[in-house]
Design an enzyme around this catalytic site. Sequence first.
Site, PDB file in Angstrom:
ATOM      1  N   CYS A   1      -9.650  15.480  42.966  1.00 13.27           N
ATOM      2  CA  CYS A   1     -10.276  15.949  44.207  1.00 13.27           C
ATOM      3  C   CYS A   1      -9.379  15.648  45.416  1.00 13.27           C
ATOM      4  O   CYS A   1      -8.807  14.586  45.525  1.00 13.27           O
ATOM      5  CB  CYS A   1     -11.613  15.247  44.401  1.00 13.27           C
ATOM      6  SG  CYS A   1     -12.871  15.926  43.336  1.00 13.27           S
TER       7      CYS A   1
ATOM      8  N   ILE B   1     -12.915   4.195  52.415  1.00 16.68           N
ATOM      9  CA  ILE B   1     -12.067   4.242  51.214  1.00 16.68           C
ATOM     10  C   ILE B   1     -11.066   5.387  51.276  1.00 16.68           C
ATOM     11  O   ILE B   1      -9.880   5.208  51.050  1.00 16.68           O
ATOM     12  CB  ILE B   1     -12.941   4.385  49.939  1.00 16.68           C
ATOM     13  CG1 ILE B   1     -14.038   3.322  49.895  1.00 16.68           C
ATOM     14  CG2 ILE B   1     -12.059   4.382  48.699  1.00 16.68           C
ATOM     15  CD1 ILE B   1     -13.562   1.920  49.641  1.00 16.68           C
TER      16      ILE B   1
ATOM     17  N   ARG C   1      -4.248   9.598  47.986  1.00 15.48           N
ATOM     18  CA  ARG C   1      -4.402   9.077  46.620  1.00 15.48           C
ATOM     19  C   ARG C   1      -3.073   8.704  45.970  1.00 15.48           C
ATOM     20  O   ARG C   1      -2.674   9.237  44.938  1.00 15.48           O
ATOM     21  CB  ARG C   1      -5.198  10.067  45.770  1.00 15.48           C
ATOM     22  CG  ARG C   1      -6.488  10.471  46.473  1.00 15.48           C
ATOM     23  CD  ARG C   1      -7.441  11.215  45.639  1.00 15.48           C
ATOM     24  NE  ARG C   1      -8.173  10.293  44.762  1.00 15.48           N
ATOM     25  CZ  ARG C   1      -9.101  10.737  43.908  1.00 15.48           C
ATOM     26  NH1 ARG C   1      -9.334  12.012  43.805  1.00 15.48           N
ATOM     27  NH2 ARG C   1      -9.749   9.887  43.140  1.00 15.48           N
TER      28      ARG C   1
ATOM     29  N   ARG D   1     -17.013  19.263  37.039  1.00 14.66           N
ATOM     30  CA  ARG D   1     -16.087  18.209  36.571  1.00 14.66           C
ATOM     31  C   ARG D   1     -16.855  16.917  36.305  1.00 14.66           C
ATOM     32  O   ARG D   1     -16.441  16.109  35.480  1.00 14.66           O
ATOM     33  CB  ARG D   1     -15.027  17.920  37.643  1.00 14.66           C
ATOM     34  CG  ARG D   1     -14.030  19.019  37.859  1.00 14.66           C
ATOM     35  CD  ARG D   1     -12.963  18.602  38.815  1.00 14.66           C
ATOM     36  NE  ARG D   1     -12.381  17.320  38.437  1.00 14.66           N
ATOM     37  CZ  ARG D   1     -11.588  16.602  39.228  1.00 14.66           C
ATOM     38  NH1 ARG D   1     -11.293  17.046  40.425  1.00 14.66           N
ATOM     39  NH2 ARG D   1     -11.097  15.458  38.835  1.00 14.66           N
TER      40      ARG D   1
ATOM     41  N   ASP E   1     -18.471   7.521  46.513  1.00 21.66           N
ATOM     42  CA  ASP E   1     -18.849   8.726  45.755  1.00 21.66           C
ATOM     43  C   ASP E   1     -20.280   9.166  46.040  1.00 21.66           C
ATOM     44  O   ASP E   1     -20.708  10.214  45.568  1.00 21.66           O
ATOM     45  CB  ASP E   1     -18.688   8.506  44.247  1.00 21.66           C
ATOM     46  CG  ASP E   1     -17.234   8.405  43.866  1.00 21.66           C
ATOM     47  OD1 ASP E   1     -16.943   7.999  42.736  1.00 21.66           O
ATOM     48  OD2 ASP E   1     -16.378   8.702  44.725  1.00 21.66           O
TER      49      ASP E   1
ATOM     50  N   ILE F   1      -0.242   6.244  44.010  1.00 24.04           N
ATOM     51  CA  ILE F   1      -0.390   5.406  42.802  1.00 24.04           C
ATOM     52  C   ILE F   1       0.570   4.225  42.862  1.00 24.04           C
ATOM     53  O   ILE F   1       0.975   3.670  41.832  1.00 24.04           O
ATOM     54  CB  ILE F   1      -0.170   6.237  41.513  1.00 24.04           C
ATOM     55  CG1 ILE F   1       1.182   6.950  41.517  1.00 24.04           C
ATOM     56  CG2 ILE F   1      -1.281   7.246  41.312  1.00 24.04           C
ATOM     57  CD1 ILE F   1       1.503   7.594  40.168  1.00 24.04           C
ATOM     58  N   ASP F   2       0.903   3.796  44.071  1.00 21.34           N
ATOM     59  CA  ASP F   2       1.844   2.681  44.230  1.00 21.34           C
ATOM     60  C   ASP F   2       1.342   1.373  43.625  1.00 21.34           C
ATOM     61  O   ASP F   2       2.133   0.559  43.143  1.00 21.34           O
ATOM     62  CB  ASP F   2       2.173   2.486  45.708  1.00 21.34           C
ATOM     63  CG  ASP F   2       0.914   2.233  46.538  1.00 21.34           C
ATOM     64  OD1 ASP F   2       0.002   3.084  46.508  1.00 21.34           O
ATOM     65  OD2 ASP F   2       0.819   1.171  47.179  1.00 21.34           O
TER      66      ASP F   2
ATOM     67  N   LYS G   1     -18.865   9.127  33.879  1.00 23.89           N
ATOM     68  CA  LYS G   1     -17.588   9.858  33.820  1.00 23.89           C
ATOM     69  C   LYS G   1     -16.422   8.903  34.060  1.00 23.89           C
ATOM     70  O   LYS G   1     -15.429   8.934  33.325  1.00 23.89           O
ATOM     71  CB  LYS G   1     -17.576  10.962  34.869  1.00 23.89           C
ATOM     72  CG  LYS G   1     -16.197  11.555  35.136  1.00 23.89           C
ATOM     73  CD  LYS G   1     -16.191  12.639  36.187  1.00 23.89           C
ATOM     74  CE  LYS G   1     -16.101  12.157  37.582  1.00 23.89           C
ATOM     75  NZ  LYS G   1     -14.754  11.808  38.051  1.00 23.89           N
ATOM     76  N   ASN G   2     -16.537   8.056  35.082  1.00 18.00           N
ATOM     77  CA  ASN G   2     -15.383   7.246  35.470  1.00 18.00           C
ATOM     78  C   ASN G   2     -15.147   6.041  34.566  1.00 18.00           C
ATOM     79  O   ASN G   2     -14.107   5.404  34.647  1.00 18.00           O
ATOM     80  CB  ASN G   2     -15.489   6.845  36.938  1.00 18.00           C
ATOM     81  CG  ASN G   2     -15.359   8.073  37.832  1.00 18.00           C
ATOM     82  OD1 ASN G   2     -14.898   9.136  37.386  1.00 18.00           O
ATOM     83  ND2 ASN G   2     -15.781   7.954  39.080  1.00 18.00           N
TER      84      ASN G   2
HETATM   85  C1  EPZ Z   1     -11.735   6.316  41.317  1.00 19.25           C
HETATM   86  O1  EPZ Z   1     -10.655   7.004  41.920  1.00 19.25           O
HETATM   87  C2  EPZ Z   1     -12.769   7.372  40.999  1.00 19.25           C
HETATM   88  N1  EPZ Z   1     -12.190   8.359  40.094  1.00 19.25           N
HETATM   89  C3  EPZ Z   1     -13.228   8.064  42.294  1.00 19.25           C
HETATM   90  O2  EPZ Z   1     -14.299   8.930  41.937  1.00 19.25           O
HETATM   91  C4  EPZ Z   1     -13.774   7.021  43.258  1.00 19.25           C
HETATM   92  O3  EPZ Z   1     -14.068   7.663  44.483  1.00 19.25           O
HETATM   93  C5  EPZ Z   1     -12.727   5.927  43.482  1.00 19.25           C
HETATM   94  O4  EPZ Z   1     -12.328   5.366  42.224  1.00 19.25           O
HETATM   95  C6  EPZ Z   1     -13.273   4.804  44.355  1.00 19.25           C
HETATM   96  O5  EPZ Z   1     -14.413   4.246  43.759  1.00 19.25           O
HETATM   97  C7  EPZ Z   1     -12.070   8.026  38.778  1.00 19.25           C
HETATM   98  O6  EPZ Z   1     -12.448   6.951  38.353  1.00 19.25           O
HETATM   99  C8  EPZ Z   1     -11.493   9.095  37.879  1.00 19.25           C
HETATM  100  P1  EPZ Z   1      -8.997   4.042  43.930  1.00 19.25           P
HETATM  101  P2  EPZ Z   1      -9.258   6.233  42.134  1.00 19.25           P
HETATM  102  O7  EPZ Z   1      -7.695   3.821  43.270  1.00 19.25           O
HETATM  103  O8  EPZ Z   1      -9.047   5.265  41.033  1.00 19.25           O
HETATM  104  C9  EPZ Z   1      -6.004   3.720  47.579  1.00 19.25           C
HETATM  105  C10 EPZ Z   1     -15.450  10.903  41.695  1.00 19.25           C
HETATM  106  O9  EPZ Z   1     -16.067  11.544  42.554  1.00 19.25           O
HETATM  107  N2  EPZ Z   1      -4.956   3.522  46.556  1.00 19.25           N
HETATM  108  O10 EPZ Z   1     -10.071   3.010  43.780  1.00 19.25           O
HETATM  109  O11 EPZ Z   1      -8.226   7.234  42.406  1.00 19.25           O
HETATM  110  C11 EPZ Z   1      -6.575   5.110  47.565  1.00 19.25           C
HETATM  111  O12 EPZ Z   1      -5.786   5.982  48.349  1.00 19.25           O
HETATM  112  C12 EPZ Z   1     -14.099  10.340  42.047  1.00 19.25           C
HETATM  113  O13 EPZ Z   1     -15.880  10.628  40.535  1.00 19.25           O
HETATM  114  C13 EPZ Z   1      -3.669   3.183  46.964  1.00 19.25           C
HETATM  115  O14 EPZ Z   1      -3.395   3.054  48.151  1.00 19.25           O
HETATM  116  O15 EPZ Z   1      -9.581   5.439  43.485  1.00 19.25           O
HETATM  117  C14 EPZ Z   1      -7.953   4.906  48.155  1.00 19.25           C
HETATM  118  O16 EPZ Z   1      -7.828   4.880  49.568  1.00 19.25           O
HETATM  119  C15 EPZ Z   1     -13.625  10.782  43.419  1.00 19.25           C
HETATM  120  N3  EPZ Z   1      -2.719   2.990  46.020  1.00 19.25           N
HETATM  121  C16 EPZ Z   1      -8.345   3.511  47.671  1.00 19.25           C
HETATM  122  O17 EPZ Z   1      -7.125   2.885  47.261  1.00 19.25           O
HETATM  123  C17 EPZ Z   1      -2.988   3.114  44.670  1.00 19.25           C
HETATM  124  O18 EPZ Z   1      -2.071   2.902  43.854  1.00 19.25           O
HETATM  125  C18 EPZ Z   1      -9.294   3.503  46.486  1.00 19.25           C
HETATM  126  O19 EPZ Z   1      -8.719   4.321  45.483  1.00 19.25           O
HETATM  127  C19 EPZ Z   1      -4.302   3.460  44.276  1.00 19.25           C
HETATM  128  C20 EPZ Z   1      -5.271   3.654  45.228  1.00 19.25           C
END
Ligand code: EPZ
Length: 433
Positions: free
Chosen positions: A120, A330, A125, A400, A308, A127-128, A22-23
């Site tokens: 979720c 995380i 989460r 999902r 995950d 997006i900075d 999916k991801n």
């Molecule tokens: C992806 O989410 C996955 N989703 C998540 O899977 C997965 O848990 C996550 O990566 C970690 O492996 C998709 O790919 C659609 P991150 P993502 O950016 O990209 C912080 C599932 O169950 N962060 O790697 O949103 C954030 O808050 C889902 O399939 C910032 O601070 O995760 C977190 O603490 C749930 N600023 C950490 O980084 C940012 O701009 C990791 O988040 C972006 C993230």
Amino acid sequence: MEQYVIKGGTPLLGEVSIAGAKNAALGILAAAVMTDDEVIIENVPNVRDTRVLLQAIQGIGARVHYQDEHTVSICGKTIKNDKYLCVDDEYIRKIRASYYLLGALLGKYKHSQVALPGGCDIGMRPIDQHTKGFKALGAQVSIHHSMITAEAEHLTGSHIYLDVVSVGATINIMMAAVLAEGKTTIENAAKEPHIVDVANFLNSMGANIKGAGTDVIRIRGVKQLKGTTYSIIPDQIEAGTFMMAAAATRGDVLITNVIPKHLEAITSKLTEIDAIVEEYDDAVRVHCENRLGSTNIKTLPYPGFPTDMQPQMAVTLGLSEGTSIITESIFENRFKYVNELARMGANIKVEGNVAIINGVKGYTGANVIAPDLRAGAALVIAGLVADGYTIIDDIKYIQRGYEKFSTKLRALGASIERVETEKEIQKFKLKTG
Ligand code: EPZ
């Protein structure tokens, strides 16, 4: 509202095939619009998130055609590239990956506007890091009325250091950079298998990306991207979920269509607690007859133990001999399922981002609510083990990310059905009583 009803106590036995990741699919489907040629993508998981993203891609004018349940052709030539180009509808706000269209459309058209992502509720989460990367490439980024807009005269390669290892930011910046002028370096990049899959997909379209899978990704901008046919890698987390279900139910399951290397952290931890994991070229077999042991887990970016898989591991450790500790490093709110699991007899104490798990001999069935995608899958595993009946609400979260989840589990001998009414629940109880 749809629910799962489960009668627990049956070990899972047999063989299950894993769907596409999916991801990886969400990044790849978004990146497919970056060329005006037709792109054919195979092994697309048929789950709610991919269907919603494809609806949004169609909504901006791209041609989307399902050649079969798992093969989609996308052609971005017909996207209406004007100042009204905007991705916003009630569905897209529900999934996290809508923001991949921000990077893809910015990379291709130098402007894009997307509704802020949903997804979720497992933490803030932000997006900075995504916007940090877009700005480093020369884009102006603004947020108004829950819409994020990114636009640039032109995009120029840059050296970007991610303050946080972020899967989404790594993929989004990669897409925005592949058509930028010059060289981009992404440092402290995420290394997940799905990052590598998105990079391989973009390279198959003519991009020039090196180092995906390491923490330094180097991109040389190209003039344009061309059509391709690409098959998505198997889903590491779906595979891990079935591995955990096989161990928790003390079953014996052959999980096929996997890449064992992607499962190493999960295999290592299952082996540590005395489950038996046999690796083959594209399959793993998980079996165990005895009560599992305890261990400690800390979730980390790949190749560490995946966040995950944290809820599914907690459910399995909740039945182990002894005490286990899980540290969730995380996300800041990924233990919401613990209260639901307590209703089934689990003995877990959460202190901040640490869960202290005292193993119990068994769970008992209860009515529970899925708080998010992976926690929902974990509650299904708990129901498969529990004595009696478990009813799980809000299974839309589970749908999902898991294709035909109850069908696949039934094929392994589980007593589980997707129901919508009390009458169907009674009928299931009569049938399985
Ligand atoms: C992806 O989410 C996955 N989703 C998540 O899977 C997965 O848990 C996550 O990566 C970690 O492996 C998709 O790919 C659609 P991150 P993502 O950016 O990209 C912080 C599932 O169950 N962060 O790697 O949103 C954030 O808050 C889902 O399939 C910032 O601070 O995760 C977190 O603490 C749930 N600023 C950490 O980084 C940012 O701009 C990791 O988040 C972006 C993230």
